[in-house]
Motif scaffolding. Structure first.
Motif, short mmCIF file in Angstrom:
data_model
loop_
_atom_site.label_atom_id
_atom_site.label_comp_id
_atom_site.label_asym_id
_atom_site.label_seq_id
_atom_site.Cartn_x
_atom_site.Cartn_y
_atom_site.Cartn_z
N GLU A 77 -8.82 -2.03 3.41
CA GLU A 77 -9.34 -3.04 4.34
C GLU A 77 -8.94 -4.44 3.90
O GLU A 77 -8.60 -5.30 4.71
N THR A 78 -9.02 -4.68 2.58
CA THR A 78 -8.60 -5.97 2.05
C THR A 78 -7.08 -5.97 1.88
O THR A 78 -6.54 -5.07 1.24
N PRO A 79 -6.38 -6.92 2.46
CA PRO A 79 -4.92 -6.93 2.34
C PRO A 79 -4.47 -7.11 0.90
O PRO A 79 -5.13 -7.76 0.10
N CYS A 80 -3.35 -6.51 0.58
CA CYS A 80 -2.79 -6.59 -0.77
C CYS A 80 -1.39 -7.18 -0.69
O CYS A 80 -0.62 -6.89 0.23
N ARG A 81 -1.08 -7.97 -1.66
CA ARG A 81 0.22 -8.64 -1.73
C ARG A 81 0.93 -8.15 -2.99
O ARG A 81 0.36 -8.16 -4.07
N GLN A 82 2.17 -7.69 -2.85
CA GLN A 82 2.91 -7.16 -3.99
C GLN A 82 3.87 -8.20 -4.53
O GLN A 82 4.66 -8.77 -3.77
N SER A 97 2.82 1.64 -1.81
CA SER A 97 2.67 0.88 -0.56
C SER A 97 1.79 1.61 0.43
O SER A 97 0.99 0.99 1.15
N ARG A 98 1.90 2.93 0.47
CA ARG A 98 1.10 3.71 1.42
C ARG A 98 -0.39 3.53 1.13
O ARG A 98 -1.19 3.36 2.07
N VAL A 99 -0.77 3.56 -0.12
CA VAL A 99 -2.19 3.39 -0.47
C VAL A 99 -2.64 1.95 -0.22
O VAL A 99 -3.72 1.72 0.34
N LEU A 100 -1.84 0.98 -0.62
CA LEU A 100 -2.24 -0.41 -0.45
C LEU A 100 -2.36 -0.79 1.02
O LEU A 100 -3.21 -1.60 1.39
N ARG A 101 -1.52 -0.21 1.86
CA ARG A 101 -1.60 -0.50 3.30
C ARG A 101 -2.89 0.05 3.92
O ARG A 101 -3.33 -0.44 4.96
N SER A 102 -3.47 1.06 3.28
CA SER A 102 -4.66 1.69 3.84
C SER A 102 -5.94 0.93 3.50
O SER A 102 -7.02 1.29 3.99
N PHE A 106 -5.40 1.92 -9.99
CA PHE A 106 -5.43 0.45 -10.04
C PHE A 106 -6.63 -0.07 -9.25
O PHE A 106 -7.39 -0.91 -9.74
N LEU A 107 -6.80 0.41 -8.03
CA LEU A 107 -7.88 -0.10 -7.17
C LEU A 107 -9.25 0.30 -7.71
O LEU A 107 -10.21 -0.48 -7.61
N GLU A 128 6.47 10.31 -5.07
CA GLU A 128 5.61 9.56 -4.13
C GLU A 128 4.14 9.73 -4.49
O GLU A 128 3.37 8.76 -4.46
N ARG A 129 3.74 10.92 -4.88
CA ARG A 129 2.35 11.13 -5.28
C ARG A 129 2.03 10.38 -6.56
O ARG A 129 0.88 9.94 -6.76
N ILE A 130 3.00 10.24 -7.46
CA ILE A 130 2.77 9.43 -8.66
C ILE A 130 2.41 8.00 -8.25
O ILE A 130 1.47 7.39 -8.78
N GLY A 131 3.17 7.45 -7.29
CA GLY A 131 2.87 6.10 -6.81
C GLY A 131 1.50 6.01 -6.17
O GLY A 131 0.77 5.04 -6.37
N GLN A 132 1.13 7.02 -5.37
CA GLN A 132 -0.17 7.01 -4.72
C GLN A 132 -1.31 7.03 -5.75
O GLN A 132 -2.27 6.26 -5.64
N TRP A 133 -1.18 7.90 -6.73
CA TRP A 133 -2.21 7.98 -7.76
C TRP A 133 -2.29 6.69 -8.58
O TRP A 133 -3.38 6.24 -8.95
#
Length: 407
Positions: free
Chosen positions: A134-139, A127-132, A356-357, A346-351
């Motif tokens: 510019e294009t909004p992301c929907r989970q 969530s931290r990465v997706l919130r950052s 993905f992006l 948490e870093r696993i989720g960020q990576w």
């Protein structure tokens, strides 16, 4: 960023359900279109040629072609061979060029139980990465713990959502069942981003984020050996996944390189059930073969072991040292007590979100090389492990002991 639970439904289709042959033909044609074997604007073979080439029947071919035409991926005209729609590439490609204001939907296949700190922290990192962005992301969340279906069936539902709904791809804590792996691999070939976390099948190319379980396990056993322990048991389970196997291999090799291969003992239990553990402990107590240290598969099984030992009057760590894996104690309000190997969830989720992006934004997602990211683990020394011959009180501090590496 938007998030919602999985609640997809489809309107009833009045047409008869496709046969297995028709589904197989459809998958082959979809993959060929996505991989540009049949390029945009190009012609497909005739029905007769497809029947002969694919070893199927004409009804299956016609059903597959009708499905492709209904979805706009091919154009059919009387007297002409089907043509790949000139303005339509694979749906995975089309989704990458949606309006900048159009939210991208990302499937998240993870346990969502309140007490599951590992998946909760992975979710926080995603969530931290997706919130950052510019294009909004929907989970779109596929909850492996709250769903009434099995985890394997839920994975298949997630695959269906990526293929049939406006879902760009998925970040997955996989079950590694043969059927789900085949479906994820197919989505990869079609250009959909799919990132595995925690475990993967080493024989299948994929984007993956996790830790080096083998090295972490060796570090734990070498730590125990350095503190005088030679009778070291590995408490594990029989789940056939990469993380479990790699920790077993690390345990074995650490003993072997220390000249202690003959001391290897696995307590391999089906998902570390309480009754199974009780029976094994009682058997060892009767035989006088109690180990001096136990390396547990995770903190849950380590806590369960400590409870059983203390119920039988066996002191931890005075008589048996115990080391866990994950570091769930770091989330406890009362502070930690267990010596353990910390995973950077948490870093696993960020990576995972970053990988993905990267694939989502790639001009050639299906052709982009796969990446494996192994994050460092950290050995946390608390009060459940001691050096043989030294009082347990000397081992209640928490030094910073780092292990692992990043690829």
């Amino acid at each position: 960023m938007f998030a919602e639970r999985h609640s997809l439904s489809a309107a009833p289709d009045p047409r008869p359900a496709p046969s297995t042959s028709a589904r197989q033909v459809l998958r082959v044609l979809e993959e060929r279109i996505a991989q540009k074997v049949y390029p945009s604007g190009g012609r497909l073979p005739t029905e007769r040629e497809l029947v002969r080439e694919l070893g199927t029947n004409r009804a299956a071919v016609r059903h597959a072609l009708t499905t492709l035409a209904d979805s706009g991926r091919i154009v059919r005209r009387a007297g002409c061979r089907p043509q790949v729609a000139p303005t339509t590439a694979a749906r995975a490609t089309a989704r990458r060029f949606t309006s900048a204001n159009q939210p991208q939907t990302i499937g998240i296949v993870l346990p969502q139980h309140e007490g599951d700190y590992a998946s909760r922290e992975i979710m926080r990192g995603i969530s931290r990465v997706l919130r950052s962005q510019e294009t909004p992301c929907r989970q779109l969340i596929f909850d492996l713990t709250q769903s009434t279906t099995s985890p394997e069936a839920l994975e298949i539902q997630a695959c269906d959502a990526v293929e049939q709904e406006d879902v760009a791809g998925a970040i997955v804590w996989p079950t590694l069942s043969p059927e789900s792996l085949a479906r994820w691999r197919r989505l990869q070939r079609l250009g959909h981003p799919v990132v595995f976390v925690d475990r993967c099948d080493p024989e299948i190319p994929c984007d993956f984020v996790g830790i080096d379980n083998y090295t972490a396990a060796r570090d734990i056993v070498e730590y125990l050996i350095a503190r005088g322990h030679t009778r070291i048991v590995h408490l594990t389970d029989s789940e056939p996944v990469s993380a479990v196997r790699q920790r077993q291999e690390g345990y074995r090799d650490a003993l072997r390189y220390a000249g202690l291969a003959s001391m290897e003992r696995l307590w391999s239990l089906p998902h570390v059930h309480c009754d199974d553990l009780s029976a094994r402990l009682d058997q060892d107590l009767r035989s006088g073969a109690l180990p001096t240290a136990v390396f547990a598969l995770n903190d849950f099984s380590a806590s369960l072991l400590i409870q059983h030992l203390e119920d039988r009057g066996i002191s931890v760590p005075d008589q048996v040292s115990v080391i866990g894996f994950d570091d769930s104690d770091c989330y406890a309000s009362s502070g930690g007590v267990m010596t353990t190997m910390r995973q950077p969830f948490e870093r696993i989720g960020q990576w995972a979100a970053e990988l993905f992006l990267q694939r989502l934004k790639s001009p050639d997602p299906a052709g982009r090389p796969f990446q494996h990211v192994l994050l460092p683990t950290r050995l946390i020394e608390r009060s459940t492990c001691r050096t043989l011959g030294a009082p347990a009180a000397e081992h209640t501090r928490e030094p910073n002991i780092y292990r692992g590496y990043l690829l």
